[in-house]
Scaffold this motif. Structure first.
Motif, PDB file in Angstrom:
ATOM      1  N   UNK A  70       0.833  -1.209   0.000  1.00 44.94           N
ATOM      2  CA  UNK A  70       0.000   0.000   0.000  1.00 44.94           C
ATOM      3  C   UNK A  70       0.866   1.258   0.000  1.00 44.94           C
ATOM      4  N   UNK A  71       1.966   1.244   0.719  1.00 46.96           N
ATOM      5  CA  UNK A  71       2.871   2.405   0.694  1.00 46.96           C
ATOM      6  C   UNK A  71       3.352   2.658  -0.734  1.00 46.96           C
ATOM      7  N   UNK A  72       3.769   1.598  -1.427  1.00 49.24           N
ATOM      8  CA  UNK A  72       4.223   1.769  -2.815  1.00 49.24           C
ATOM      9  C   UNK A  72       3.092   2.247  -3.704  1.00 49.24           C
ATOM     10  N   UNK A  73       1.913   1.674  -3.541  1.00 51.73           N
ATOM     11  CA  UNK A  73       0.770   2.084  -4.362  1.00 51.73           C
ATOM     12  C   UNK A  73       0.506   3.575  -4.198  1.00 51.73           C
ATOM     13  N   UNK A  74       0.481   4.044  -2.966  1.00 52.24           N
ATOM     14  CA  UNK A  74       0.271   5.465  -2.724  1.00 52.24           C
ATOM     15  C   UNK A  74       1.375   6.319  -3.305  1.00 52.24           C
ATOM     16  N   UNK A  75       2.612   5.892  -3.125  1.00 52.65           N
ATOM     17  CA  UNK A  75       3.745   6.649  -3.663  1.00 52.65           C
ATOM     18  C   UNK A  75       3.754   6.675  -5.187  1.00 52.65           C
ATOM     19  N   UNK A  76       3.202   5.642  -5.814  1.00 57.93           N
ATOM     20  CA  UNK A  76       3.140   5.577  -7.275  1.00 57.93           C
ATOM     21  C   UNK A  76       1.931   6.320  -7.850  1.00 57.93           C
ATOM     22  N   UNK A  77       1.099   6.864  -6.978  1.00 55.41           N
ATOM     23  CA  UNK A  77      -0.026   7.678  -7.435  1.00 55.41           C
ATOM     24  C   UNK A  77      -1.336   6.951  -7.612  1.00 55.41           C
ATOM     25  N   UNK A  78      -1.417   5.696  -7.176  1.00 58.41           N
ATOM     26  CA  UNK A  78      -2.685   4.979  -7.255  1.00 58.41           C
ATOM     27  C   UNK A  78      -3.595   5.430  -6.112  1.00 58.41           C
ATOM     28  N   UNK A  79      -4.884   5.572  -6.405  1.00 58.81           N
ATOM     29  CA  UNK A  79      -5.869   5.849  -5.366  1.00 58.81           C
ATOM     30  C   UNK A  79      -6.096   4.527  -4.654  1.00 58.81           C
ATOM     31  N   UNK A  80      -5.744   4.480  -3.382  1.00 63.38           N
ATOM     32  CA  UNK A  80      -5.670   3.199  -2.687  1.00 63.38           C
ATOM     33  C   UNK A  80      -6.548   3.203  -1.447  1.00 63.38           C
ATOM     34  N   UNK A  81      -7.304   2.122  -1.306  1.00 64.33           N
ATOM     35  CA  UNK A  81      -8.156   1.909  -0.144  1.00 64.33           C
ATOM     36  C   UNK A  81      -7.744   0.598   0.525  1.00 64.33           C
ATOM     37  N   UNK A  82      -7.859   0.555   1.846  1.00 60.85           N
ATOM     38  CA  UNK A  82      -7.606  -0.657   2.616  1.00 60.85           C
ATOM     39  C   UNK A  82      -8.859  -0.929   3.447  1.00 60.85           C
ATOM     40  N   UNK A  83      -9.389  -2.149   3.342  1.00 58.83           N
ATOM     41  CA  UNK A  83     -10.520  -2.540   4.176  1.00 58.83           C
ATOM     42  C   UNK A  83      -9.939  -3.102   5.471  1.00 58.83           C
ATOM     43  N   UNK A  84      -9.999  -2.307   6.530  1.00 59.43           N
ATOM     44  CA  UNK A  84      -9.357  -2.691   7.783  1.00 59.43           C
ATOM     45  C   UNK A  84      -9.841  -4.008   8.346  1.00 59.43           C
ATOM     46  N   UNK A  85     -11.130  -4.288   8.227  1.00 62.91           N
ATOM     47  CA  UNK A  85     -11.692  -5.528   8.779  1.00 62.91           C
ATOM     48  C   UNK A  85     -11.453  -6.734   7.876  1.00 62.91           C
ATOM     49  N   UNK A  86     -10.912  -6.517   6.683  1.00 60.49           N
ATOM     50  CA  UNK A  86     -10.597  -7.597   5.750  1.00 60.49           C
ATOM     51  C   UNK A  86      -9.084  -7.814   5.652  1.00 60.49           C
ATOM     52  N   UNK A  87      -8.379  -7.353   6.677  1.00 61.70           N
ATOM     53  CA  UNK A  87      -6.945  -7.586   6.821  1.00 61.70           C
ATOM     54  C   UNK A  87      -6.723  -8.113   8.232  1.00 61.70           C
ATOM     55  N   UNK A  88      -5.598  -8.766   8.440  1.00 59.14           N
ATOM     56  CA  UNK A  88      -5.259  -9.168   9.802  1.00 59.14           C
ATOM     57  C   UNK A  88      -3.759  -9.180   9.984  1.00 59.14           C
ATOM     58  N   UNK A  89      -3.369  -9.168  11.262  1.00 57.06           N
ATOM     59  CA  UNK A  89      -1.961  -9.138  11.637  1.00 57.06           C
ATOM     60  C   UNK A  89      -1.709 -10.193  12.707  1.00 57.06           C
ATOM     61  N   UNK A  90      -0.449 -10.356  13.050  1.00 57.57           N
ATOM     62  CA  UNK A  90      -0.039 -11.300  14.083  1.00 57.57           C
ATOM     63  C   UNK A  90       0.649 -10.542  15.212  1.00 57.57           C
ATOM     64  N   UNK A  91       0.577 -11.101  16.421  1.00 57.80           N
ATOM     65  CA  UNK A  91       1.261 -10.446  17.541  1.00 57.80           C
ATOM     66  C   UNK A  91       2.759 -10.375  17.254  1.00 57.80           C
ATOM     67  N   UNK A  92       3.394  -9.364  17.842  1.00 52.69           N
ATOM     68  CA  UNK A  92       4.803  -9.110  17.517  1.00 52.69           C
ATOM     69  C   UNK A  92       5.432  -8.299  18.642  1.00 52.69           C
ATOM     70  N   UNK A  93       6.720  -8.502  18.874  1.00 49.83           N
ATOM     71  CA  UNK A  93       7.435  -7.641  19.811  1.00 49.83           C
ATOM     72  C   UNK A  93       7.808  -6.362  19.101  1.00 49.83           C
ATOM     73  N   UNK A  94       7.688  -5.224  19.803  1.00 54.01           N
ATOM     74  CA  UNK A  94       8.123  -3.965  19.208  1.00 54.01           C
ATOM     75  C   UNK A  94       9.645  -3.844  19.305  1.00 54.01           C
ATOM     76  N   UNK A  95      10.187  -2.749  18.833  1.00 52.45           N
ATOM     77  CA  UNK A  95      11.635  -2.553  18.773  1.00 52.45           C
ATOM     78  C   UNK A  95      12.285  -2.628  20.152  1.00 52.45           C
ATOM     79  N   UNK A  96      11.529  -2.268  21.181  1.00 53.23           N
ATOM     80  CA  UNK A  96      12.066  -2.238  22.542  1.00 53.23           C
ATOM     81  C   UNK A  96      11.793  -3.534  23.315  1.00 53.23           C
ATOM     82  N   UNK A  97      11.268  -4.553  22.610  1.00 50.68           N
ATOM     83  CA  UNK A  97      11.067  -5.849  23.222  1.00 50.68           C
ATOM     84  C   UNK A  97       9.739  -6.029  23.935  1.00 50.68           C
TER      85      UNK A  97
END
Length: 192
Positions: free
Chosen positions: A123-150
């Motif tokens: 999505x970052x690349x799409x936006x930088x390339x000039x595409x009109x970009x939408x993200x459906x937040x409820x149709x994406x998912x992530x996994x738990x992760x440690x941040x930079x500080x642990x």
């Protein structure tokens, strides 16, 4: 004249549903993606399937093993574009941008996994390339992760931060209902 918004489904592969992938959020994401896919197909609107093929032999997404295969519900049809990638960003080392521009497609609706990795990078690349970009937040998912500080961050926290990174600068984060509103009730196919 632009033909339609492109539904881009990122990395909905078998390995993403395995326990080894980690603790995730949005258990209803697959259902929402499937609903969007069915609607896009019903009106012959353009669809892009993105698949990650890892260069790391121990990865769940190493080529030629089950984890790298598309989940059954998200198998591409013969007339749907497939992009294979070995890095998070679907635009890098692929013909995605060239194909979108050749088809006069300028609006992307992005769904899939993981929000903070392949979705965010693409999505970052799409936006930088000039595409009109939408993200459906409820149709994406992530996994738990440690941040930079642990500090351990829940999948919901990782997901929310990633959407915040994207919204307003690279894309517009929208709801499922808003996504359906991007398409007319009837649509002509790409070959028209």
């Amino acid at each position: 004249m632009e033909k339609s918004a492109v539904l881009m489904i990122i990395d909905m592969q078998q390995g993403m549903s395995w326990p080894q992938a980690g603790e995730r959020n949005n258990p209803n994401a697959e259902h929402e993606i499937a609903e969007l896919l069915a609607h896009w197909r019903s009106i012959h609107a353009p669809i892009v399937h993105v698949r990650h093929l890892s260069t790391e032999p121990e990865s769940l997404f190493w080529p030629d093993q089950d984890g790298a295969l598309f989940q059954d519900a998200f198998q591409p049809l013969a007339d749907e574009k497939v992009i294979e990638k070995s890095v998070p960003d679907a635009f890098i080392y692929s013909d995605l941008e060239e194909w979108l521009r050749s088809e006069n497609l300028h609006t992307l609706l992005v769904v899939g996994v993981s929000t903070n990795n392949s979705v965010e990078s693409t999505v970052r690349s799409a936006g930088n390339l000039g595409f009109k970009t939408y993200v459906v937040g409820s149709a994406c998912f992530a996994f738990e992760k440690e941040d930079f500080f642990g500090q351990s961050r829940s999948a919901d926290e990782v997901h929310a931060m990633s959407l915040a990174n994207l919204h307003g600068e690279y894309a517009t984060v929208i709801t499922q209902d808003e996504a359906f509103a991007l398409l007319p009730k009837e649509h002509t196919s790409l070959s028209d």
